[in-house]
Design a protein around this motif. Structure first.
Motif, PDB file in Angstrom:
ATOM      1  N   GLU A   2       0.851  -1.189   0.000  1.00 20.67           N
ATOM      2  CA  GLU A   2       0.000   0.000   0.000  1.00 20.67           C
ATOM      3  C   GLU A   2       0.888   1.241   0.000  1.00 20.67           C
ATOM      4  O   GLU A   2       1.823   1.341   0.795  1.00 20.67           O
ATOM      5  N   ILE A   3       0.589   2.170  -0.899  1.00 23.21           N
ATOM      6  CA  ILE A   3       1.287   3.460  -0.934  1.00 23.21           C
ATOM      7  C   ILE A   3       0.267   4.510  -0.544  1.00 23.21           C
ATOM      8  O   ILE A   3      -0.808   4.592  -1.140  1.00 23.21           O
ATOM      9  N   LYS A   4       0.609   5.316   0.454  1.00 21.55           N
ATOM     10  CA  LYS A   4      -0.335   6.322   0.932  1.00 21.55           C
ATOM     11  C   LYS A   4       0.407   7.521   1.507  1.00 21.55           C
ATOM     12  O   LYS A   4       1.588   7.426   1.848  1.00 21.55           O
ATOM     13  N   TYR A  39       4.978  10.479   1.068  1.00 22.70           N
ATOM     14  CA  TYR A  39       4.384   9.180   0.760  1.00 22.70           C
ATOM     15  C   TYR A  39       5.159   8.092   1.488  1.00 22.70           C
ATOM     16  O   TYR A  39       6.383   8.167   1.642  1.00 22.70           O
ATOM     17  N   LYS A  91       5.659   5.844  -9.854  1.00 22.61           N
ATOM     18  CA  LYS A  91       4.464   5.781 -10.700  1.00 22.61           C
ATOM     19  C   LYS A  91       3.286   6.446  -9.988  1.00 22.61           C
ATOM     20  O   LYS A  91       2.553   7.234 -10.590  1.00 22.61           O
ATOM     21  N   ARG A  92       3.090   6.147  -8.726  1.00 21.32           N
ATOM     22  CA  ARG A  92       1.991   6.741  -7.954  1.00 21.32           C
ATOM     23  C   ARG A  92       2.163   8.257  -7.840  1.00 21.32           C
ATOM     24  O   ARG A  92       1.217   9.024  -8.034  1.00 21.32           O
ATOM     25  N   THR A  95       1.426  10.009 -11.178  1.00 19.15           N
ATOM     26  CA  THR A  95      -0.018  10.002 -11.435  1.00 19.15           C
ATOM     27  C   THR A  95      -0.704  11.092 -10.609  1.00 19.15           C
ATOM     28  O   THR A  95      -1.511  11.870 -11.132  1.00 19.15           O
ATOM     29  N   ASP A  96      -0.383  11.160  -9.324  1.00 18.47           N
ATOM     30  CA  ASP A  96      -0.982  12.170  -8.450  1.00 18.47           C
ATOM     31  C   ASP A  96      -0.614  13.584  -8.883  1.00 18.47           C
ATOM     32  O   ASP A  96      -1.461  14.481  -8.892  1.00 18.47           O
TER      33      ASP A  96
END
Length: 146
Positions: A2-4, A39, A91-92, A95-96
């Motif tokens: 999980e990436i948050k 993150y 990548k996350r 995208t954000d």
């Protein structure tokens, strides 16, 4: 995995462990951490990768302002390096940032990590420079056109 988003305080222990293990923990905090986006990548509840994004705006001319994002203090635990976690994190983030209307994404990349950033379409700008005895290149990418 999980990436948050996480707090800057949550990013510091891993940042310290990976980037500056021989310095005091306070050395791992950088100016602007309080206002940055952080993150964390978690495996089985353990934080194994952290990245911090610092924002700025620049006027390209009298009427146009670009929103830029700088990757700072990107670290993956020794035990989890080379497993693609950093790539998933980038990548996350990209995208954000695109969804947030960021124009330029950039970082000061350790020379040994340039291949990772190049896989995401980033390119080196200027000459090699050093922070201490570690060689770096500034790398960037236009996020709007990605």
């Amino acid at each position: 995995m999980e990436i948050k988003p996480i707090s800057w305080q949550e990013a510091l222990p891993l940042r310290h462990q990976v980037l500056w293990p021989n310095e005091p923990p306070a050395f791992s905090k950088v100016e602007g951490d309080e206002d940055a986006l952080h993150y964390g990548a978690f495996l089985d509840g353990e934080i194994v990768c952290v990245a911090s994004i610092h924002f700025s705006s620049e006027f390209t001319d009298a009427h146009n302002k670009t929103k830029n994002a700088r990757l700072r203090k990107f670290a993956t635990s020794q035990a989890h390096q080379g497993q693609g976690i950093g790539s998933l994190m980038l990548k996350r983030i990209l995208t954000d940032l695109k969804q947030e209307g960021v124009s330029i994404f950039w970082c000061d990349a350790r020379e040994t990590a340039m291949g990772l950033y190049e896989r995401f379409g980033m390119h080196a700008e200027g000459e090699r420079f050093y922070k201490g005895d570690i060689p770096y290149f500034r790398m960037s990418k236009n996020v709007e056109n990605a």
